[in-house]
Design a protein around this motif. Sequence first.
Motif, PDB file in Angstrom:
ATOM      1  N   GLU A 158       0.854  -1.186   0.000  1.00 23.37           N
ATOM      2  CA  GLU A 158       0.000   0.000   0.000  1.00 23.37           C
ATOM      3  C   GLU A 158       0.891   1.237   0.000  1.00 23.37           C
ATOM      4  O   GLU A 158       1.844   1.335   0.783  1.00 23.37           O
ATOM      5  CB  GLU A 158      -0.905  -0.003   1.229  1.00 23.37           C
ATOM      6  N   LEU A 159       0.585   2.180  -0.898  1.00 27.21           N
ATOM      7  CA  LEU A 159       1.308   3.444  -0.973  1.00 27.21           C
ATOM      8  C   LEU A 159       0.309   4.526  -1.365  1.00 27.21           C
ATOM      9  O   LEU A 159      -0.203   4.526  -2.489  1.00 27.21           O
ATOM     10  CB  LEU A 159       2.450   3.367  -2.002  1.00 27.21           C
ATOM     11  N   ILE A 160       0.034   5.427  -0.436  1.00 28.61           N
ATOM     12  CA  ILE A 160      -1.011   6.436  -0.669  1.00 28.61           C
ATOM     13  C   ILE A 160      -0.460   7.817  -0.336  1.00 28.61           C
ATOM     14  O   ILE A 160       0.091   8.039   0.744  1.00 28.61           O
ATOM     15  CB  ILE A 160      -2.257   6.148   0.190  1.00 28.61           C
ATOM     16  N   GLY A 161      -0.594   8.737  -1.292  1.00 28.58           N
ATOM     17  CA  GLY A 161      -0.178  10.116  -1.064  1.00 28.58           C
ATOM     18  C   GLY A 161       1.121  10.461  -1.760  1.00 28.58           C
ATOM     19  O   GLY A 161       1.967   9.598  -2.018  1.00 28.58           O
ATOM     20  N   GLY A 162       1.298  11.755  -2.070  1.00 26.55           N
ATOM     21  CA  GLY A 162       2.507  12.216  -2.724  1.00 26.55           C
ATOM     22  C   GLY A 162       3.634  12.440  -1.741  1.00 26.55           C
ATOM     23  O   GLY A 162       3.417  12.619  -0.539  1.00 26.55           O
ATOM     24  N   GLY A 163       4.865  12.420  -2.252  1.00 31.20           N
ATOM     25  CA  GLY A 163       6.035  12.662  -1.417  1.00 31.20           C
ATOM     26  C   GLY A 163       6.372  11.522  -0.484  1.00 31.20           C
ATOM     27  O   GLY A 163       7.102  11.726   0.496  1.00 31.20           O
ATOM     28  N   LYS A 164       5.867  10.326  -0.746  1.00 32.41           N
ATOM     29  CA  LYS A 164       6.120   9.163   0.126  1.00 32.41           C
ATOM     30  C   LYS A 164       7.145   8.232  -0.513  1.00 32.41           C
ATOM     31  O   LYS A 164       7.245   8.131  -1.735  1.00 32.41           O
ATOM     32  CB  LYS A 164       4.812   8.388   0.356  1.00 32.41           C
ATOM     33  N   THR A 165       7.889   7.554   0.352  1.00 32.05           N
ATOM     34  CA  THR A 165       8.877   6.585  -0.131  1.00 32.05           C
ATOM     35  C   THR A 165       8.777   5.297   0.685  1.00 32.05           C
ATOM     36  O   THR A 165       8.669   5.345   1.912  1.00 32.05           O
ATOM     37  CB  THR A 165      10.308   7.128  -0.016  1.00 32.05           C
ATOM     38  N   ILE A 166       8.814   4.183  -0.017  1.00 36.09           N
ATOM     39  CA  ILE A 166       8.936   2.871   0.630  1.00 36.09           C
ATOM     40  C   ILE A 166      10.357   2.379   0.408  1.00 36.09           C
ATOM     41  O   ILE A 166      10.807   2.238  -0.736  1.00 36.09           O
ATOM     42  CB  ILE A 166       7.924   1.872   0.068  1.00 36.09           C
ATOM     43  N   ILE A 167      11.094   2.176   1.512  1.00 38.63           N
ATOM     44  CA  ILE A 167      12.448   1.637   1.439  1.00 38.63           C
ATOM     45  C   ILE A 167      12.372   0.124   1.622  1.00 38.63           C
ATOM     46  O   ILE A 167      11.744  -0.365   2.569  1.00 38.63           O
ATOM     47  CB  ILE A 167      13.354   2.253   2.516  1.00 38.63           C
ATOM     48  N   ILE A 168      13.010  -0.597   0.714  1.00 33.46           N
ATOM     49  CA  ILE A 168      13.032  -2.059   0.799  1.00 33.46           C
ATOM     50  C   ILE A 168      14.473  -2.503   0.992  1.00 33.46           C
ATOM     51  O   ILE A 168      15.336  -2.246   0.141  1.00 33.46           O
ATOM     52  CB  ILE A 168      12.453  -2.707  -0.461  1.00 33.46           C
ATOM     53  N   THR A 169      14.742  -3.113   2.108  1.00 33.38           N
ATOM     54  CA  THR A 169      16.069  -3.679   2.373  1.00 33.38           C
ATOM     55  C   THR A 169      15.952  -5.193   2.342  1.00 33.38           C
ATOM     56  O   THR A 169      14.866  -5.758   2.408  1.00 33.38           O
ATOM     57  CB  THR A 169      16.603  -3.216   3.735  1.00 33.38           C
ATOM     58  N   GLY A 170      17.095  -5.835   2.271  1.00 32.58           N
ATOM     59  CA  GLY A 170      17.065  -7.297   2.262  1.00 32.58           C
ATOM     60  C   GLY A 170      18.357  -7.873   1.746  1.00 32.58           C
ATOM     61  O   GLY A 170      19.197  -7.185   1.173  1.00 32.58           O
ATOM     62  N   SER A 171      18.504  -9.154   1.952  1.00 36.64           N
ATOM     63  CA  SER A 171      19.717  -9.856   1.550  1.00 36.64           C
ATOM     64  C   SER A 171      19.728 -10.067   0.039  1.00 36.64           C
ATOM     65  O   SER A 171      18.737  -9.861  -0.648  1.00 36.64           O
ATOM     66  CB  SER A 171      19.799 -11.198   2.266  1.00 36.64           C
ATOM     67  N   ASN A 172      20.865 -10.486  -0.454  1.00 35.78           N
ATOM     68  CA  ASN A 172      21.007 -10.750  -1.876  1.00 35.78           C
ATOM     69  C   ASN A 172      20.052 -11.855  -2.327  1.00 35.78           C
ATOM     70  O   ASN A 172      19.857 -12.854  -1.626  1.00 35.78           O
ATOM     71  CB  ASN A 172      22.447 -11.177  -2.201  1.00 35.78           C
ATOM     72  N   MET A 173      19.477 -11.682  -3.503  1.00 37.62           N
ATOM     73  CA  MET A 173      18.591 -12.669  -4.137  1.00 37.62           C
ATOM     74  C   MET A 173      17.313 -12.937  -3.346  1.00 37.62           C
ATOM     75  O   MET A 173      16.636 -13.934  -3.572  1.00 37.62           O
ATOM     76  CB  MET A 173      19.329 -13.999  -4.377  1.00 37.62           C
ATOM     77  N   SER A 174      16.978 -12.044  -2.408  1.00 35.78           N
ATOM     78  CA  SER A 174      15.813 -12.293  -1.560  1.00 35.78           C
ATOM     79  C   SER A 174      14.510 -11.864  -2.212  1.00 35.78           C
ATOM     80  O   SER A 174      13.427 -12.207  -1.729  1.00 35.78           O
ATOM     81  CB  SER A 174      15.972 -11.580  -0.219  1.00 35.78           C
ATOM     82  N   GLY A 175      14.581 -11.061  -3.295  1.00 32.81           N
ATOM     83  CA  GLY A 175      13.359 -10.710  -4.009  1.00 32.81           C
ATOM     84  C   GLY A 175      13.072  -9.228  -4.108  1.00 32.81           C
ATOM     85  O   GLY A 175      11.980  -8.853  -4.557  1.00 32.81           O
ATOM     86  N   LYS A 176      14.014  -8.374  -3.728  1.00 37.35           N
ATOM     87  CA  LYS A 176      13.759  -6.924  -3.753  1.00 37.35           C
ATOM     88  C   LYS A 176      13.459  -6.426  -5.170  1.00 37.35           C
ATOM     89  O   LYS A 176      12.469  -5.728  -5.403  1.00 37.35           O
ATOM     90  CB  LYS A 176      14.964  -6.164  -3.183  1.00 37.35           C
ATOM     91  N   SER A 177      14.322  -6.790  -6.112  1.00 25.50           N
ATOM     92  CA  SER A 177      14.147  -6.316  -7.490  1.00 25.50           C
ATOM     93  C   SER A 177      12.887  -6.896  -8.117  1.00 25.50           C
ATOM     94  O   SER A 177      12.126  -6.180  -8.784  1.00 25.50           O
ATOM     95  CB  SER A 177      15.369  -6.697  -8.339  1.00 25.50           C
ATOM     96  N   LEU A 214       7.274 -10.307   1.789  1.00 26.60           N
ATOM     97  CA  LEU A 214       7.547  -8.940   2.210  1.00 26.60           C
ATOM     98  C   LEU A 214       7.163  -8.758   3.680  1.00 26.60           C
ATOM     99  O   LEU A 214       6.068  -9.134   4.091  1.00 26.60           O
ATOM    100  CB  LEU A 214       6.745  -7.971   1.346  1.00 26.60           C
ATOM    101  N   ARG A 215       8.098  -8.187   4.434  1.00 26.56           N
ATOM    102  CA  ARG A 215       7.864  -7.968   5.859  1.00 26.56           C
ATOM    103  C   ARG A 215       8.035  -6.486   6.194  1.00 26.56           C
ATOM    104  O   ARG A 215       8.795  -5.779   5.527  1.00 26.56           O
ATOM    105  CB  ARG A 215       8.834  -8.795   6.700  1.00 26.56           C
ATOM    106  N   LYS A 216       7.371  -6.043   7.223  1.00 29.63           N
ATOM    107  CA  LYS A 216       7.536  -4.676   7.693  1.00 29.63           C
ATOM    108  C   LYS A 216       8.846  -4.554   8.437  1.00 29.63           C
ATOM    109  O   LYS A 216       9.278  -5.487   9.129  1.00 29.63           O
ATOM    110  CB  LYS A 216       6.376  -4.268   8.585  1.00 29.63           C
ATOM    111  N   GLY A 217       9.480  -3.374   8.320  1.00 25.16           N
ATOM    112  CA  GLY A 217      10.714  -3.124   9.060  1.00 25.16           C
ATOM    113  C   GLY A 217      11.951  -3.279   8.208  1.00 25.16           C
ATOM    114  O   GLY A 217      11.908  -3.746   7.064  1.00 25.16           O
ATOM    115  N   VAL A 218      13.086  -2.869   8.805  1.00 26.39           N
ATOM    116  CA  VAL A 218      14.381  -2.924   8.129  1.00 26.39           C
ATOM    117  C   VAL A 218      14.988  -4.306   8.327  1.00 26.39           C
ATOM    118  O   VAL A 218      14.900  -4.891   9.413  1.00 26.39           O
ATOM    119  CB  VAL A 218      15.329  -1.851   8.690  1.00 26.39           C
ATOM    120  N   CYS A 219      15.609  -4.833   7.288  1.00 24.77           N
ATOM    121  CA  CYS A 219      16.284  -6.130   7.380  1.00 24.77           C
ATOM    122  C   CYS A 219      17.712  -5.920   7.892  1.00 24.77           C
ATOM    123  O   CYS A 219      18.467  -5.120   7.331  1.00 24.77           O
ATOM    124  CB  CYS A 219      16.325  -6.809   6.017  1.00 24.77           C
ATOM    125  N   HIS A 220      18.057  -6.626   8.974  1.00 25.54           N
ATOM    126  CA  HIS A 220      19.422  -6.547   9.496  1.00 25.54           C
ATOM    127  C   HIS A 220      20.150  -7.877   9.366  1.00 25.54           C
ATOM    128  O   HIS A 220      21.222  -8.071   9.943  1.00 25.54           O
ATOM    129  CB  HIS A 220      19.400  -6.116  10.971  1.00 25.54           C
TER     130      HIS A 220
END
Length: 596
Positions: free
Chosen positions: A411-430, A575-581
């Motif tokens: 879900e992404l609603i409104g202008g000026g918003k950014t969704i950051i996606i972190t994750g390990s290699n080959m995990s599915g970000k792209s 896809l999970r909420k939060g930053v991947c560490h």
Amino acid sequence: MTPLETFQSRKIHFQNLAEQFQKQYNQWAVFRAILFVAVAAIGYFCYEFYDFAYTLLVLIIGIALFLFSVTKHLKIKYLRDKNRTLSTLNEDEIQRLENRFTRTETGEVFAEDNHFYASDLDIFGKQSLYKLLNRTHTFGGAKMLANWLLHPAETTEILNRQKAIQELSEKIDWRQDLEASAMLIEEVSEPTHQLLAWNDAPANQKIQQPLFQIARFLPYITIPVILAWILGFVPIYIVLVLMGIHGLILKQIFTEVTVALDQTNRIAGAMKAYSALAELIVLEDFQEEKLQNLKSKIAEASPAILALEDILNKMANRTNPFFAFVVGIPTLWDIQYFIKLENWKANHRENLPTWLAVIAEFETLNSLAGYRFANPTFIQPSIVAGGVFLKAKALGHPMIRHNKRVANDIELIGGGKTIIITGSNMSGKSTFQRTVAINVVLALTGGVVCAESFECSYLQVFTSMRSNDSLEEGTSSFYAELKRLKQLIDEVGTGKQNKASILYFLDEILKGTNSKDRHEGARALMLQLHKTSASGFISTHDVELGDEFDEQDFVKNYSFSSEVVNDDLVFDYKLRKGVCHSFNASQLMKRIGIEM
């Protein structure tokens, strides 16, 4: 019945019909041979033992029967070929369900340089969205499908397309008949720009001159004179004088006729297919307003296009030297048919571009309708008003086979918003970014999307995912990415986005520089984009970037991860909420033999 079962059943049905018509075709071939021998034998017998009148009667009856058998034979051949084509078409649909493509067209001929997303999302290519959708066969249809994929339609047009596609998806017999009718004639894929250039050119003034308008009636004198010479009533020199006059007149118009044929000859063979497609459209009963409006524009197209084909084919006979000498010169053939061609253009020049465009649009709608029929689990997206609005449930990539596809909500609603996606290699970000983007493209084309539910506003997708270096331009991959990001900054800064808000997808942002510069650059870009109406997705390995903006209301952090199970890396692509560490680079390096 599932789409696969439907296509398999239809393939076998049409294959059986084709085999039946092949048997009839062989039988009529034998009958024609027997008929020819019988007529020749009976005619000879009558000539030897009876009056010549009987011989003439036998020949007349025999020729009539032979012409009838030829007509019947050609009709059976057409039905055989059409059913073979329909069987092939359903085999293509079966293969397409598994993302195996039998057709060679990739759509790359329609690609645009520096397009906002086409290259990154594989809109064109050997394994592309274009190949998945394409059920067009005319050049205009192929070009229009590409154009729809490259440029989002406005809301009203999208809604009209959706209704038309829904109605057409249920007309499988008509849809496949339309496609097969085009497939039967190879020339239908020829570009039409030369034909349209001829159509747009001013009327030829030379052929309107009194010399040619009067000369067209000269054969009414010349042909009787030739017959009189054959019967011995006039000397040959009179015939030669008349033929010389004809030759001089034809020479005056030779260049103009040649140019007209050069512009129209390549597409002439396709006119019969265009006529058949127009007739199929006119004879079908449509309920949706868009389809009815398109049909009304093509009501008189079929006979007119067929007449154009007849004129062009007869004009082309001039290239045969024997025909040109025996028929062309005595009848002033070039003048007769060039006048007919110019008259045709005068009567239909305003309609021809519209007719071709309507046929192209029906083919394009048919492509999206076929895609909808083949994917009954896909849904018709809801197009909502407003700036940036994107809400999807169980969203999957349409080019990934259903048994391997992993769906996610976003879900992404409104202008000026950014969704950051972190994750390990080959995990599915792209792949996830491409999943979201390609479904938005499909939605704004009017097609169904691979989701359980999907809502979006009128958006302009922009991607920066594949930034390659260029030896020719002397640029590194990092500088290529910077040029791409500048294109994004310029676009959101112009305010000239045709009412569509920018939805951007930036993959592994600024990956070509050191970690400090990457972090500072990505941070600055996010803050700059926040001041605009654009929103989007950024994937990165820079977890500090996600942590820094974790408390900001205009940023949301999501991530993909992997885990090690029995020394093997396992990805669930969820896809999970939060930053991947948790990252897997060290495990991947160990697996290739680097001692860590």
